[in-house]
Scaffold this motif. Structure first.
Motif: not given
Lengths: 203, 203
Positions: B127, B131, B154, B156, B158-159, B161-162
């Motif tokens: 994952r 990312e 960074d 964006l 992570a967002f 992916m979340a």
DNA sequence: GTGGTTTAGTAATGGCCATTATGAAAAAGG
DNA sequence: CCTTTTTCATAATGGCCATTACTAAACCAC
């Protein structure tokens, strides 16, 4: 009459909660649980029934003790504050304890053997209950004019929950609190509003 | 020389992939795997090594066969299109097969016994690699002026992916594709832009 | 004290787990 | 045809799993 219990049931439950939080339902063995609780096997059985019942008790306690930010959030005056409180609290909770990161409600069982199916379903139900409360809160916000008429309370609730679940996955993967807060901030960055959105309030 | 293999290794791997997708790494027993593959135990062992090696092969295949929308997305012209393609593709993938919903990369192991730790870490690494690619793509978008100077590549990445992980959790919980698409749409409505976000008109 | 009752701790129980020993069957080379 | 090599299938192996007899100890009511 009869002999008194020599261990603190609440403390044993707390210990089991932490083990389940860390290893999930199936990943936590009874050996893990009894060791953490400092109690022999039959004592845990007599106090809680079986592993599934112990997990359900731990889950109840988790919602009561750690997910208390949800009822808190629901009482905030605006939908945006509700969402912000949930997301920032989740970022905190999912990174607060280095020994058990993420969320018990997600770590518990996502996928597992058929034997774990009842527990998996219980977790799904618990999450659905939270989401339903959130949706209702957003419907009220819409009725009150706090959310615009075009807003979709159902989608907003699902979105907030999705971000929260994603942060739980990331927390379990070792993401820092700051990184999760950045995710929360991004999620909130253009909350639906009649006015132009202001950037990041909240502590 | 020697006897020929009587089963199709690729088909056996596909069968194992589906079982892991549905039950996760620890939830899938060798009995489940051999039954699904229609192959006796020692045949699977001789073809793949052990359960962990089989899972890793299945994971590779999963990224190659089902997560191919990520390299696709990275080549789209704008950051917003990249994010949109990922999120809508995830909504589709996580609900496409009723017998194995969600995402193998999430269902595999989130939390488990200590024995599953290497596999859990492999999933985290996979994952993280996705990312990182996404972050780099957003950095490029920022350099190209496609994303505003205030954008945080960074955060964006992570967002996105979340939200994707959250949708995987919801897909595994039985959410419909339409509901996940609503989540994706909501996530994209927060996308940063130089233009003032469109306002929702009063009725 | 004593009888009845509950808990504690040791040590089993049966079942499923991943993994593999064993030997028959099949293919290829000579 | 016979040997060598590989695969196949049955059936074992040891280990860990959740759960529980069983015995001894502690407590209360009487």
């Amino acid at each position: 009459m009869g002999r008194h219990r020599e261990f603190d049931v609440e403390k044993a439950l707390d210990a089991a909660l932490c083990v389940f939080w860390r290893k999930g339902y199936e990943g936590a063995s009874y050996a893990d649980l009894t060791e953490a609780a400092g109690v022999e096997r039959p004592a845990l059985y007599s106090a809680f029934g079986n592993k599934e019942a112990l997990f359900r008790r731990a889950l109840d306690r988790y919602y009561e003790r750690y997910m208390d930010f949800i009822p808190e959030a629901l009482q905030l005056p605006t939908a945006r504050e509700v969402a912000a409180h949930i997301l920032y609290s989740a970022a905190d909770l999912h990174t607060r304890y280095p020994s058990h990161t993420g969320c018990l409600g997600i770590n518990g069982v996502l996928a597992g053997s058929d034997e774990a199916e009842p527990v998996r379903q219980a977790l799904i139900d618990a999450r659905a209950a939270g989401e339903a409360q959130l949706r209702e809160r957003f419907e009220r916000a819409k009725a009150e004019g706090d959310l615009p008429g075009t807003a979709n309370p159902d989608a907003l609730a699902a979105f907030v929950m999705a971000v929260s679940h994603g942060m739980a996955v990331q927390g379990k993967a070792g993401f820092s609190r700051g990184r999760l807060e950045a995710v929360a901030e991004q999620a909130l960055s253009t909350w639906p509003s009649d006015r132009t959105p202001e950037l990041h309030p909240e502590p």
